[in-house]
Scaffold this motif. Structure first.
Motif, PDB file in Angstrom:
ATOM      1  N   ALA A  37       0.845  -1.190   0.000  1.00  0.00           N
ATOM      2  CA  ALA A  37       0.000   0.000   0.000  1.00  0.00           C
ATOM      3  C   ALA A  37       0.885   1.245   0.000  1.00  0.00           C
ATOM      4  O   ALA A  37       1.888   1.310   0.721  1.00  0.00           O
ATOM      5  N   GLY A  38       0.529   2.235  -0.800  1.00  0.00           N
ATOM      6  CA  GLY A  38       1.311   3.465  -0.902  1.00  0.00           C
ATOM      7  C   GLY A  38       2.437   3.401  -1.911  1.00  0.00           C
ATOM      8  O   GLY A  38       3.114   4.400  -2.137  1.00  0.00           O
ATOM      9  N   SER A  39       2.655   2.233  -2.530  1.00  0.00           N
ATOM     10  CA  SER A  39       3.754   2.078  -3.481  1.00  0.00           C
ATOM     11  C   SER A  39       3.246   2.156  -4.915  1.00  0.00           C
ATOM     12  O   SER A  39       2.048   2.285  -5.166  1.00  0.00           O
ATOM     13  N   GLU A  40       4.166   2.054  -5.861  1.00  0.00           N
ATOM     14  CA  GLU A  40       3.831   2.018  -7.271  1.00  0.00           C
ATOM     15  C   GLU A  40       4.315   0.708  -7.878  1.00  0.00           C
ATOM     16  O   GLU A  40       5.289   0.119  -7.405  1.00  0.00           O
ATOM     17  N   PHE A  41       3.638   0.260  -8.921  1.00  0.00           N
ATOM     18  CA  PHE A  41       4.112  -0.916  -9.650  1.00  0.00           C
ATOM     19  C   PHE A  41       3.750  -0.769 -11.116  1.00  0.00           C
ATOM     20  O   PHE A  41       2.835  -0.016 -11.478  1.00  0.00           O
ATOM     21  N   GLU A 108      -2.438   4.453   0.046  1.00  0.00           N
ATOM     22  CA  GLU A 108      -1.795   3.901   1.237  1.00  0.00           C
ATOM     23  C   GLU A 108      -2.787   3.373   2.272  1.00  0.00           C
ATOM     24  O   GLU A 108      -2.402   2.705   3.225  1.00  0.00           O
ATOM     25  N   ARG A 109      -4.090   3.618   2.064  1.00  0.00           N
ATOM     26  CA  ARG A 109      -5.095   3.162   3.025  1.00  0.00           C
ATOM     27  C   ARG A 109      -5.649   1.781   2.693  1.00  0.00           C
ATOM     28  O   ARG A 109      -6.505   1.267   3.417  1.00  0.00           O
ATOM     29  N   LEU A 110      -5.169   1.163   1.608  1.00  0.00           N
ATOM     30  CA  LEU A 110      -5.799  -0.061   1.116  1.00  0.00           C
ATOM     31  C   LEU A 110      -5.106  -1.334   1.579  1.00  0.00           C
ATOM     32  O   LEU A 110      -3.926  -1.344   1.928  1.00  0.00           O
ATOM     33  N   LYS A 111      -5.867  -2.403   1.541  1.00  0.00           N
ATOM     34  CA  LYS A 111      -5.363  -3.766   1.717  1.00  0.00           C
ATOM     35  C   LYS A 111      -6.259  -4.675   0.885  1.00  0.00           C
ATOM     36  O   LYS A 111      -7.223  -4.227   0.270  1.00  0.00           O
ATOM     37  N   GLY A 112      -5.961  -5.996   0.879  1.00  0.00           N
ATOM     38  CA  GLY A 112      -6.814  -6.941   0.168  1.00  0.00           C
ATOM     39  C   GLY A 112      -6.266  -7.309  -1.195  1.00  0.00           C
ATOM     40  O   GLY A 112      -5.115  -7.007  -1.537  1.00  0.00           O
ATOM     41  N   SER A 113      -7.093  -7.975  -1.997  1.00  0.00           N
ATOM     42  CA  SER A 113      -6.682  -8.476  -3.307  1.00  0.00           C
ATOM     43  C   SER A 113      -7.613  -7.957  -4.402  1.00  0.00           C
ATOM     44  O   SER A 113      -8.796  -7.712  -4.169  1.00  0.00           O
ATOM     45  N   ASP A 144       2.214  -0.137   7.381  1.00  0.00           N
ATOM     46  CA  ASP A 144       2.400  -0.072   8.834  1.00  0.00           C
ATOM     47  C   ASP A 144       2.543   1.368   9.309  1.00  0.00           C
ATOM     48  O   ASP A 144       2.760   1.632  10.493  1.00  0.00           O
ATOM     49  N   LYS A 145       2.403   2.332   8.379  1.00  0.00           N
ATOM     50  CA  LYS A 145       2.514   3.747   8.729  1.00  0.00           C
ATOM     51  C   LYS A 145       1.147   4.413   8.875  1.00  0.00           C
ATOM     52  O   LYS A 145       1.072   5.598   9.168  1.00  0.00           O
ATOM     53  N   ILE A 146       0.086   3.665   8.652  1.00  0.00           N
ATOM     54  CA  ILE A 146      -1.267   4.209   8.667  1.00  0.00           C
ATOM     55  C   ILE A 146      -2.025   3.641   9.861  1.00  0.00           C
ATOM     56  O   ILE A 146      -1.893   2.462  10.211  1.00  0.00           O
ATOM     57  N   ASP A 147      -2.801   4.487  10.510  1.00  0.00           N
ATOM     58  CA  ASP A 147      -3.666   4.031  11.597  1.00  0.00           C
ATOM     59  C   ASP A 147      -4.527   2.869  11.103  1.00  0.00           C
ATOM     60  O   ASP A 147      -5.239   3.005  10.098  1.00  0.00           O
TER      61      ASP A 147
END
Length: 452
Positions: A37-41, A108-113, A144-147
């Motif tokens: 999260a928060g990165s680029e690809f 950067e707030r996301l997770k999941g697939s 790990d930088k986001i609440d």
């Protein structure tokens, strides 16, 4: 940055998917299996196109929370709008293999697939073909930088995205302002300047001004609009508005017999397309100076023109991007002498149905509606004295005239219809052996040139 992204790929691994489209056409889709999260690809598409040479389009839809920018396009026209990544070629390059790369940034707030779905459309042997594809699952490692309370699954995020602005809001910043006409210094002529703040409007727009009886008009600055003057009406017509967010057009008003003492009173409207609706606003006249086109000056004029004179009117026009234009609504009236009897139309449509012709050809569409009409009677009021044919297409009766092998001839005939009839929104349609195709496809198949 690219080296960082490449090193990241090497660390997490890349998933390669191959899609066979035809005997000698295929492409590979390369995506990572895991991202942070928060990165680029990067998403890499390697198109093995063989002898394909005409129109082609690759489109992928990104979930909300992802944004895209271009890295490498192989001469394709790249765009990212409304969560859609598009590569468009009016004519594919000669190389047998093309490489396309675009870079995705993950919120950067996301997770999941998630997976990336898409389509590849192309012309093969004069036929349009479309292939659907979908990447393997890509997993987002949460930051790990986001609440943790702010982190949301990407699939749930699709349901909580705020709705897009309504048409009324999108249209609210569209304005057209007329500078109070001033003498040109030549004879007793007047200069008329109009400032357009186009907002979200991009296509199919028109300025229409009604000038005093006896006056004539000549264009000065049109900004690529088709200009006409007929029946005391000045018209600027755009198929595509200028890219500038605000611009000025102008024309000269010439009084009868050079008499400059006649009072100049002009009424006008600005029509434009937002979404599927045509909007019409009154042109506001102000004592401003539009000779200075500095953006800051024009911004100040726009900001001071908060009048809502001429409330927006939504017409029944329906936009049809795939065929290059908009539909013209048909107004229906009740049959007064038989108000209680509901019967099917007695008008026989069969002699007026459009019959297929061989090869690629162009026609000019002049109207469309959901119900059949008496063609002879209806189009007589619009000064249409040509052989009107109809076809049923996507739930509509569509009415068109002419048949042209060359696009330029159809384009010229369309402009002639604009200037000589009451229909101002006619547009060119294309066919291949009687089947509707886009004008872009027809131009590629016939190797003809597009004309504005």
């Amino acid at each position: 940055m690219h080296s960082i992204v490449t090193a990241f790929y090497n660390l997490i691994g890349v998933t390669l998917l191959s899609f066979l489209l035809g005997s000698d056409v295929a492409f590979n889709l390369n995506v990572p299996s895991t991202v942070n999260a928060g990165s680029e690809f990067d998403v890499e598409v390697v198109l093995k196109k063989g002898d394909l040479s005409g129109f082609a389009r690759l489109q992928q839809e990104l979930p909300y929370g992802l944004t895209a920018k271009l890295v490498e396009s192989s001469l394709g026209d790249f765009s990212f709008e409304e969560q859609k990544v598009r590569f468009l070629w009016l004519k594919l390059p000669d190389e047998k293999q093309l490489r396309l790369v675009y870079r995705i940034k993950v919120d950067e707030r996301l997770k999941g697939s998630f997976s990336l779905k898409g389509t590849f459309s192309y012309i093969d042997n004069n036929e349009r073909k479309t292939a659907n594809f979908e990447s393997s699952k890509i997993t987002i490692n949460p930051s790990d930088k986001i609440d943790p309370n702010l982190i949301v699954d990407i699939n749930e995020f699709q349901n909580v995205i705020p709705p897009q602005p309504p048409v009324g809001f999108m249209a609210s910043n569209v304005k057209c302002i007329r500078q109070t006409p001033i003498p040109t210094g030549e004879m007793n002529d007047y200069m008329v300047k109009l400032l357009v703040n186009r907002g979200s409007a991009q296509k199919f727009a028109k300025i229409e001004e009604e000038v005093p009886e006896g006056f004539t008009a000549e264009p000065i600055e049109t900004r690529d609009a088709a200009f006409s003057f007929k029946d005391q009406k000045v018209k600027f017509l755009w198929m595509n508005l200028p890219a500038d967010p605000r611009f000025v057009v102008s024309y000269k008003l010439i009084p009868p017999d050079g008499n400059g003492e006649i009072k100049v009173s002009i009424k006008g409207t600005f029509s434009y397309l937002i979404g599927d609706a045509t909007r019409v606003i009154d042109i506001i006249q102000k004592d401003v100076d539009l000779s200075n086109i500095d953006p800051a000056v024009l911004d100040g004029i726009i900001a001071s023109s908060s009048s809502t004179a001429g409330a927006n009117i939504i017409s029944g026009f329906t936009q049809d991007y795939s065929e290059g234009g908009i539909e013209i609504p048909i107004q229906y009236k009740k049959i007064e002498d038989k108000p209680k009897r509901k019967v099917k139309p007695e008008f026989n449509m069969q002699p007026f149905m459009l019959m297929p012709e061989k090869g690629v050809y162009y026609r000019v569409q002049i109207a469309a509606g959901h119900k059949p009409i008496n063609i002879k009677r209806y189009f007589k009021r619009y000064n249409i004295n040509y052989d009107v044919r109809t076809e049923k297409h996507e739930g509509w009766y569509k009415y068109s005239i002419g048949s042209f092998k060359e696009y330029k001839e159809a384009r010229d005939f369309r402009i002639f219809i604009w200037n000589t009839t009451k229909i101002n929104d006619a547009f060119v349609t294309a066919y291949n052996n009687g089947k509707r195709i886009t004008v872009q496809e027809a131009l590629m198949i016939t190797n003809q040139k597009w004309y504005r």
